[in-house]
Every structure is written in C-alpha cells, then in structure tokens.
Design an enzyme around this catalytic site. Structure first.
Site, PDB file in Angstrom:
ATOM      1  N   GLU A 290      32.501  24.550 119.963  1.00 19.87           N
ATOM      2  CA  GLU A 290      31.968  23.190 119.897  1.00 19.87           C
ATOM      3  C   GLU A 290      32.863  22.206 120.646  1.00 19.87           C
ATOM      4  O   GLU A 290      32.382  21.330 121.367  1.00 19.87           O
ATOM      5  CB  GLU A 290      31.808  22.751 118.434  1.00 19.87           C
ATOM      6  N   ASP A 400      35.425  37.045 129.961  1.00 24.57           N
ATOM      7  CA  ASP A 400      36.228  38.210 129.616  1.00 24.57           C
ATOM      8  C   ASP A 400      37.666  38.081 130.077  1.00 24.57           C
ATOM      9  O   ASP A 400      38.592  38.463 129.378  1.00 24.57           O
ATOM     10  CB  ASP A 400      35.626  39.471 130.247  1.00 24.57           C
TER      11      ASP A 400
END
Length: 483
Positions: A290, A400
C-alpha cells in the site's frame, strides 16, 4: 449556445445511452458468470488454494453475480421509470409547493427550492435502496459468514448517513449553486477551486467527525507489528503520524488496510480482521504494498487525473447549463433549474464516463503491479525505478530481482492468498469483464509478479502450510465475533 438544437431528441438519446450501458454490462457479467461456474482452480493456483476454498469462493462469486443481475435490472427499471413518468419535474413541482407554503418569502428562491428537491430526491433514493441493501447484508453476506451487523446497527447507520447528507450535502449544494449564479459563464474555474477546497476540508474532518460516527479507531498496541510498520515507514520516508486499528469486524468479516491524511501528516488504519487473520510479517508486507503507491507517487498521479477530469466535467457543464432544449425534453418548460441541469448533464455524459472508467481501471491495475516495488524502493529505489522505466512486463522479472532479497515477496504472497481465502474473493476472471470492472489484478497475476507459481514454489507452500492451523483459528475468531 444551443448546438444543442431543439430537434435533438435528448430524452431518446439519454434513454438509449442508459439501455446500451445496461446491455453491455449485463453481457460482461454473463461472461464472468461462466468463469464462476468453473469447478477447478486456475493452473497457477493448483497446490496453493484447496478445492474447498475454491468452491466457496466460486459459490460466493456466483451469489454476488446473481444479486448483481437483479440490481442491474432493478436500477434500470427505476431509471426508465423516472424518465417515463416524469418524476424529476413532478418532484420539482411538489417541492416548489412546499416552499411556497412553509418557507418564508425572504428565503424563497432557486437555492432553497433546490435544497428541498435535494432532500426529497435523496429520501426517494433511500426508500428504493434500503430493501436491497438489507438483503445484501442480512441474506447474501450472512449466508457466507461475512455479515456482523445487527438490524439495530444497520438502521442507525442509515440514519447517520441521512444526517450527514443533510448537514454536509446542503451547504455544499448551496455553495455549488451560489458560485454558478454569481460568477457568470466562467463559473467552472471557481467551481473547480471550490471542489478542491471541499476535498481538503473532507480529508481534515473525516477522521475527527465522520469516522467516529461509524467505527472506533484505537491506537495500535506496542509490539512487533507496530515496530515493523514504523520501521517500514522510516525506510520509505513515509510521513507517518499515527497507527490505528479499526473495528471492521463490527460490521463484516472482510479485511483491509489503508492510509489517509494530508501530504505531510499521514495515518495508517489496519482492520482488526487483517491483524487476526495474518502473521505480523504478512501484515507489514500488505502495508508495504500500500505504501508503495505513495512511494511511487501513484496517489498523487491519480489525484491529478481526477482533478483534471473534474475540471473538464465542470467546463463541459458550462456549455450545457443553458441548453433549453435539454430541459424541455424532460418536462421543464418554464424554468431551467441548475440542479436539474446537472442531473440531466450527468446522464448525457454516460458514454464518456464508461470510457473514463475503463482507462482508469487499466491505469489502476498497472499501478497495483508497480506497487510491488514498495518492497524494492525501501532499499533499492534507484534500481527499481530503472526497472519500471524500461517498461518490462509485469511477469515478476522486475520484482524477483529485488523483492526476494528483502524477504517480503514470500510474506506478501502468503498474505494475498490468505486475504483471498478469507474474503472469498474471485480467483479468476473473464479478461473483458476484468478490463472494464477490476481496478486490481486477479490473484494469479499478482502471485506471478511475486514469483509464485503454485506447486513449483515449495518453500512458500511449506510456509503456508506451517501457519494454516493458526490462521484458520484466527479467521474463525474474527468471523464469529459477537457484538
């Protein structure tokens, strides 16, 4: 300016827009309903979501879809009925009679008349919406264990909402009308500034006056969660002022988290159900996502887009406001009330609103993927931003390389899966339906961006299994809370 010529069939056009939108959205819902009839989870979720959880999610999705079909038809009948039976001019005339009888002559005029119309129209809307809202909460949500409201709480919430509509909506409408009356053809500049001031005012008073009417905010207790969130805020240089827990379980077993406030003073609010249903690291990971929106200026960009759109709408309204043929098409022959003009203008704007909604959802989904970089930006802001600037596909290659280094990708993936199961959220979607309706990517897309590929990710699966019993117990506790 009547480019809006008398021969333009405004009523037929607006009815046509309404029916076309209804048919289009019904078609999309039918496409999605077929997806909700699937009996096996997507391959990317095999080994991640149990068949039982998937079946519950599908059943909940179908129940909401059926309710959506009914609501779409119900609202369409209402809309056409209001037009066919000339409800707008009749309510305007009735409130005019009430003004003549009960409002002193020195206060009479378009503004007081518009206020009476606003209150009457809002009351009519409440009469039509309350039964369906009751059914949604006390039948549909109750069936799947989400509703925690009592009838008393439902009614008091309804009364509080009406009170707020009167106390806040009335002066806002007065200001809206007064500005248009006093500032001439260039009113849209002043109207836009008025709207900006109102938004700042609302942000300021919301936690002080409005939120306490419905929920209780409590400071987050000292402990690992508070320390973790505060450390996260420091690393992101997020201007955190207060950390709160909100009693979301008072009304629903659904969970969430959000932040609000002025640019230099932000508050984070975490639902008690989110805390009870997740490990500390997982809650921090959700908040990292968020706050990623803040770190990457998504909230600022979206605010800028919304302000531009609002300015554009007000400017376009200045062209329609004196269009006599539009008023006459809906039964207003002797006068052209501003509030009526804005309602009719909003109906005529339906096609543009549909396109804006589509593009805003596309942008929002893009930002949701990028928000994963909040896990990166804490330590690798420059490299992470370069990854975005290269416009690599959101298939996990940007995430990643960095998120795993910080150890948040596993926690965020676990939390997303848990939230999906706890909320029985849709686990798959028709791509056309999702493009039009969804502001967030679906679970398989989000897990793919975090490097989760179902059974292939054994380490993350083991972590999920290790905490499963504890999570089930806390979810049950949140779901069975008594008032």
């Amino acid at each position: 300016m009547d480019f809006l010529q008398p021969f333009i069939p405004w009523k037929r056009l607006i009815v046509g827009f309404s029916i076309t939108q209804y048919l289009f959205e019904s078609y999309l819902s039918l496409r999605q309903y077929r997806v909700l009839q699937a009996t096996k989870p997507p391959k990317s979720l095999e080994g991640t979501v149990s068949q039982e959880d998937y079946d519950k999610s599908q059943a909940y999705g179908r129940a909401k879809a059926k309710f959506g079909f009914f609501m779409g038809f119900y609202n369409q009948v209402q809309n056409l009925g209001f037009i066919y039976f000339d409800v707008l001019p009749k309510v305007w005339a009735l409130t005019g009679l009430l003004q003549e009888r009960y409002v002193p002559s020195r206060y009479a005029g378009e503004i007081s008349h518009s206020l009476l119309f606003f209150l009457a129209f809002n009351l009519i809307g409440a009469v039509f919406s309350t039964p369906t809202s009751w059914y949604y909460n006390f039948v549909l949500e109750e069936k799947f264990g989400f509703n925690k409201q009592t009838p008393k709480l439902f009614i008091t919430d309804l009364l509080k909402y009406q009170f707020l509509m009167f106390t806040l909506g009335s002066p806002t409408l007065c200001g809206f009308l007064k500005i248009i009356q006093k500032t001439g053809t260039g009113f849209f500049y002043y109207l836009w500034l008025f709207a900006v001031v109102l938004q700042i005012f609302a942000i300021t008073i919301y936690p002080i006056l409005i939120l306490p009417l419905f929920n209780k905010l409590s400071p987050l207790d000292e402990g690992d969660l508070k320390a973790g969130v505060e450390a996260l805020a420091r690393r992101l240089k997020f201007p955190l002022n207060q950390l709160y827990v909100i009693d979301g379980s008072k009304r629903s077993a659904h969970s969430n988290a959000y932040f609000y406030g002025l640019p230099w003073k932000k508050h984070i609010v975490i639902y008690d159900t989110l805390i009870e249903g997740n490990e500390t690291e997982e809650v921090v990971a959700v908040l990292a996502h968020e706050l990623g929106h803040w770190s990457l200026s998504h909230t600022t960009k979206l605010l800028g887009i919304s302000q531009f759109h609002l300015f554009y709408v007000f400017a376009l309204f200045s062209v329609f406001i004196n269009n006599r043929s539009l008023y006459q098409a809906f039964g207003f022959y002797g006068e052209m009330p501003i509030v009526i003009g804005f309602i009719l203008f909003s109906d005529a704007l339906t096609p543009m609103d549909t396109v804006v909604k589509l593009f805003m959802n596309i942008l929002s989904r893009k930002y949701e993927f990028e928000a994963g970089l909040s896990l990166i930006a804490m330590k690798f802001r420059k490299t992470g931003q370069e990854c975005l600037e290269k416009k690599k596909k959101t298939d996990g290659r940007c995430l990643d390389a960095f998120a795993v280094k910080l150890g948040y990708s596993a926690a965020l993936a676990r939390s997303l899966i848990k939230l999906q199961i706890q909320n029985l959220s849709t686990m798959d979607a028709d791509w056309v339906y999702a493009s039009y309706h969804f502001s967030h990517p679906i679970l398989p897309e989000r897990l793919g961006a975090l490097g989760w590929y179902g059974e292939k990710n054994k380490e993350l699966r083991e972590q999920m299994d290790a905490s499963k019993k504890k999570d089930e117990a806390t979810v049950l506790k949140a779901g069975d809370r008594e008032l």
